[in-house]
Design a protein around this motif. Structure first.
Motif, PDB file in Angstrom:
ATOM      1  N   GLY A  15       0.564  -1.304   0.096  1.00  0.00           N
ATOM      2  CA  GLY A  15       0.034   0.082   0.004  1.00  0.00           C
ATOM      3  C   GLY A  15       0.826   1.114   0.031  1.00  0.00           C
ATOM      4  N   PRO A  16       1.708   1.596   0.864  1.00  0.00           N
ATOM      5  CA  PRO A  16       2.669   2.623   1.074  1.00  0.00           C
ATOM      6  C   PRO A  16       3.349   2.798  -0.354  1.00  0.00           C
ATOM      7  CG  PRO A  16       2.793   1.552   2.998  1.00  0.00           C
ATOM      8  CD  PRO A  16       1.916   0.738   1.991  1.00  0.00           C
ATOM      9  N   CYS A  17       3.603   1.747  -1.250  1.00  0.00           N
ATOM     10  CA  CYS A  17       4.440   1.948  -2.334  1.00  0.00           C
ATOM     11  C   CYS A  17       3.578   2.589  -3.164  1.00  0.00           C
ATOM     12  CB  CYS A  17       4.809   0.613  -2.834  1.00  0.00           C
ATOM     13  SG  CYS A  17       5.915  -0.418  -1.693  1.00  0.00           S
ATOM     14  N   LYS A  18       2.321   2.317  -3.197  1.00  0.00           N
ATOM     15  CA  LYS A  18       1.422   3.100  -4.463  1.00  0.00           C
ATOM     16  C   LYS A  18       1.382   4.504  -3.916  1.00  0.00           C
ATOM     17  CE  LYS A  18      -1.645  -0.811  -5.017  1.00  0.00           C
ATOM     18  NZ  LYS A  18      -1.117  -2.031  -4.164  1.00  0.00           N
ATOM     19  N   LEU A  19       1.580   4.874  -2.619  1.00  0.00           N
ATOM     20  CA  LEU A  19       1.572   6.467  -2.228  1.00  0.00           C
ATOM     21  C   LEU A  19       2.766   6.898  -2.799  1.00  0.00           C
ATOM     22  CD1 LEU A  19       0.329   6.004   1.264  1.00  0.00           C
ATOM     23  CD2 LEU A  19      -1.257   6.711  -0.838  1.00  0.00           C
ATOM     24  N   GLN A  20       3.955   6.154  -2.766  1.00  0.00           N
ATOM     25  CA  GLN A  20       5.245   6.821  -3.021  1.00  0.00           C
ATOM     26  C   GLN A  20       5.304   7.030  -4.558  1.00  0.00           C
ATOM     27  OE1 GLN A  20       8.316   7.117  -0.979  1.00  0.00           O
ATOM     28  NE2 GLN A  20       8.381   8.652  -2.813  1.00  0.00           N
ATOM     29  N   THR A  21       4.750   6.357  -5.643  1.00  0.00           N
ATOM     30  CA  THR A  21       4.785   6.410  -7.081  1.00  0.00           C
ATOM     31  C   THR A  21       4.421   7.912  -7.364  1.00  0.00           C
ATOM     32  OG1 THR A  21       4.391   4.211  -7.331  1.00  0.00           O
ATOM     33  CG2 THR A  21       3.923   5.815  -9.064  1.00  0.00           C
ATOM     34  N   PRO A  22       3.040   8.608  -6.665  1.00  0.00           N
ATOM     35  CA  PRO A  22       2.848  10.091  -7.432  1.00  0.00           C
ATOM     36  C   PRO A  22       4.161  10.933  -7.020  1.00  0.00           C
ATOM     37  CG  PRO A  22       1.243   9.095  -5.784  1.00  0.00           C
ATOM     38  CD  PRO A  22       2.162   8.027  -6.170  1.00  0.00           C
ATOM     39  N   GLU A  23       4.576  10.674  -5.706  1.00  0.00           N
ATOM     40  CA  GLU A  23       5.669  11.639  -4.997  1.00  0.00           C
ATOM     41  C   GLU A  23       7.033  11.426  -6.253  1.00  0.00           C
ATOM     42  OE1 GLU A  23       5.676  13.901  -2.674  1.00  0.00           O
ATOM     43  OE2 GLU A  23       3.522  13.177  -2.408  1.00  0.00           O
ATOM     44  N   LEU A  24       7.428  10.508  -6.717  1.00  0.00           N
ATOM     45  CA  LEU A  24       8.273  10.143  -7.667  1.00  0.00           C
ATOM     46  C   LEU A  24       7.962  10.993  -9.041  1.00  0.00           C
ATOM     47  CD1 LEU A  24       9.500   6.404  -7.121  1.00  0.00           C
ATOM     48  CD2 LEU A  24      10.292   8.619  -6.262  1.00  0.00           C
ATOM     49  N   ILE A  54      17.534  -4.827   1.433  1.00  0.00           N
ATOM     50  CA  ILE A  54      16.231  -4.410   1.413  1.00  0.00           C
ATOM     51  C   ILE A  54      15.103  -5.117   2.371  1.00  0.00           C
ATOM     52  CG2 ILE A  54      13.864  -3.461   0.156  1.00  0.00           C
ATOM     53  CD1 ILE A  54      16.622  -1.962  -0.510  1.00  0.00           C
ATOM     54  N   MET A  55      14.719  -4.682   3.508  1.00  0.00           N
ATOM     55  CA  MET A  55      14.042  -5.341   4.392  1.00  0.00           C
ATOM     56  C   MET A  55      12.604  -4.735   4.444  1.00  0.00           C
ATOM     57  SD  MET A  55      15.883  -7.556   5.362  1.00  0.00           S
ATOM     58  CE  MET A  55      17.277  -8.296   6.227  1.00  0.00           C
ATOM     59  N   VAL A  56      12.229  -3.760   3.998  1.00  0.00           N
ATOM     60  CA  VAL A  56      10.917  -2.713   4.169  1.00  0.00           C
ATOM     61  C   VAL A  56      10.736  -2.395   2.754  1.00  0.00           C
ATOM     62  CG1 VAL A  56       9.952  -0.775   5.085  1.00  0.00           C
ATOM     63  CG2 VAL A  56      11.531  -2.209   6.507  1.00  0.00           C
ATOM     64  N   VAL A  57       9.409  -1.979   2.224  1.00  0.00           N
ATOM     65  CA  VAL A  57       9.208  -1.550   1.089  1.00  0.00           C
ATOM     66  C   VAL A  57       7.919  -0.530   1.479  1.00  0.00           C
ATOM     67  CG1 VAL A  57       9.779  -3.120  -0.689  1.00  0.00           C
ATOM     68  CG2 VAL A  57       7.869  -3.394   0.219  1.00  0.00           C
ATOM     69  N   PRO A  58       8.044   0.748   0.809  1.00  0.00           N
ATOM     70  CA  PRO A  58       9.297   1.285  -0.122  1.00  0.00           C
ATOM     71  C   PRO A  58      10.454   1.472   0.685  1.00  0.00           C
ATOM     72  CG  PRO A  58       7.605   2.910   0.291  1.00  0.00           C
ATOM     73  CD  PRO A  58       7.109   2.050   1.085  1.00  0.00           C
ATOM     74  N   THR A  59      11.685   1.225  -0.083  1.00  0.00           N
ATOM     75  CA  THR A  59      13.030   1.816   0.404  1.00  0.00           C
ATOM     76  C   THR A  59      13.507   2.514  -0.928  1.00  0.00           C
ATOM     77  OG1 THR A  59      13.565   0.201   2.005  1.00  0.00           O
ATOM     78  CG2 THR A  59      15.419   1.106   1.051  1.00  0.00           C
ATOM     79  N   LEU A  60      14.018   3.770  -0.723  1.00  0.00           N
ATOM     80  CA  LEU A  60      14.480   4.455  -1.605  1.00  0.00           C
ATOM     81  C   LEU A  60      16.108   4.573  -1.437  1.00  0.00           C
ATOM     82  CD1 LEU A  60      12.053   7.300  -1.865  1.00  0.00           C
ATOM     83  CD2 LEU A  60      12.144   5.380  -3.294  1.00  0.00           C
ATOM     84  N   VAL A  61      16.686   4.312  -2.597  1.00  0.00           N
ATOM     85  CA  VAL A  61      18.449   4.183  -2.566  1.00  0.00           C
ATOM     86  C   VAL A  61      18.734   5.239  -3.442  1.00  0.00           C
ATOM     87  CG1 VAL A  61      20.485   3.012  -2.523  1.00  0.00           C
ATOM     88  CG2 VAL A  61      18.449   1.931  -1.598  1.00  0.00           C
ATOM     89  N   LYS A  69      24.493   7.204  -1.431  1.00  0.00           N
ATOM     90  CA  LYS A  69      24.585   8.567  -0.782  1.00  0.00           C
ATOM     91  C   LYS A  69      23.394   8.467   0.325  1.00  0.00           C
ATOM     92  CE  LYS A  69      27.841  10.120  -3.160  1.00  0.00           C
ATOM     93  NZ  LYS A  69      29.162  10.612  -2.596  1.00  0.00           N
ATOM     94  N   GLU A  70      22.279   7.904  -0.022  1.00  0.00           N
ATOM     95  CA  GLU A  70      21.156   7.909   0.941  1.00  0.00           C
ATOM     96  C   GLU A  70      20.108   6.726   0.849  1.00  0.00           C
ATOM     97  OE1 GLU A  70      20.248  10.235   3.125  1.00  0.00           O
ATOM     98  OE2 GLU A  70      21.444  12.175   2.620  1.00  0.00           O
ATOM     99  N   ARG A  71      19.712   6.527   2.022  1.00  0.00           N
ATOM    100  CA  ARG A  71      18.694   5.308   1.945  1.00  0.00           C
ATOM    101  C   ARG A  71      17.578   5.663   2.864  1.00  0.00           C
ATOM    102  NH1 ARG A  71      19.960  -0.680   1.771  1.00  0.00           N
ATOM    103  NH2 ARG A  71      18.220  -1.416   3.151  1.00  0.00           N
ATOM    104  N   LEU A  72      16.374   5.708   2.454  1.00  0.00           N
ATOM    105  CA  LEU A  72      15.085   5.995   3.166  1.00  0.00           C
ATOM    106  C   LEU A  72      14.174   4.763   3.106  1.00  0.00           C
ATOM    107  CD1 LEU A  72      15.525   9.134   0.834  1.00  0.00           C
ATOM    108  CD2 LEU A  72      15.397   9.451   3.406  1.00  0.00           C
ATOM    109  N   GLU A  73      13.405   4.658   4.312  1.00  0.00           N
ATOM    110  CA  GLU A  73      12.536   3.742   4.269  1.00  0.00           C
ATOM    111  C   GLU A  73      11.142   4.164   4.491  1.00  0.00           C
ATOM    112  OE1 GLU A  73      13.760   0.797   7.280  1.00  0.00           O
ATOM    113  OE2 GLU A  73      15.302  -0.187   5.975  1.00  0.00           O
ATOM    114  N   GLY A  74      10.057   3.882   3.915  1.00  0.00           N
ATOM    115  CA  GLY A  74       8.929   4.395   4.170  1.00  0.00           C
ATOM    116  C   GLY A  74       8.509   5.404   2.864  1.00  0.00           C
ATOM    117  N   VAL A  75       7.387   6.022   2.841  1.00  0.00           N
ATOM    118  CA  VAL A  75       7.075   7.190   1.752  1.00  0.00           C
ATOM    119  C   VAL A  75       7.934   8.288   2.204  1.00  0.00           C
ATOM    120  CG1 VAL A  75       5.280   8.243   0.774  1.00  0.00           C
ATOM    121  CG2 VAL A  75       4.887   6.076   1.654  1.00  0.00           C
ATOM    122  N   THR A  76       8.631   8.880   1.218  1.00  0.00           N
ATOM    123  CA  THR A  76       9.370   9.994   1.158  1.00  0.00           C
ATOM    124  C   THR A  76       8.768  11.242   0.317  1.00  0.00           C
ATOM    125  OG1 THR A  76      11.130   8.919   1.725  1.00  0.00           O
ATOM    126  CG2 THR A  76      11.525  11.074   1.126  1.00  0.00           C
TER     127      THR A  76
END
Length: 90
Positions: A15-24, A54-61, A69-76
């Motif tokens: 579910g949270p991955c679907k929220l990340q897509t519009p942010e990207l 990767i243990m959690v999705v979404p994870t942004l690298v 340079k950065e690694r973020l877990e969750g919707v950003t």
């Protein structure tokens, strides 16, 4: 100089991955070709997901010149990503 690469590790059932897509998509509008965005389905790319731990999705690298340079877990939010990426495009 290589541009930064933002890898979005996601899963279709997440579910949270679907929220990340519009942010990207917003980020792409703001930054254009200054950054390369790659969406990586962890279920289809298990080896790559394991390589990056990767243990959690979404994870942004965020990588630049092969270095993480950065690694973020969750919707950003797109604005946060833009602030992180802009110094890497100079």
């Amino acid at each position: 100089m290589a541009k930064p690469v933002l890898m979005d590790f996601f899963a279709v059932w997440c579910g949270p991955c679907k929220l990340q897509t519009p942010e990207l998509e917003k980020l792409k509008e703001m930054m254009g070709d200054a950054v390369e965005i790659k969406k990586i389905d962890v279920d289809d790319n298990l080896e790559l997901a394991q390589k990056y731990g990767i243990m959690v999705v979404p994870t942004l690298v965020i990588e630049k010149d092969g270095e993480i340079k950065e690694r973020l877990e969750g919707v950003t939010p797109a604005d946060t990503l833009k602030r992180m990426l802009e110094p890497l495009t100079e």
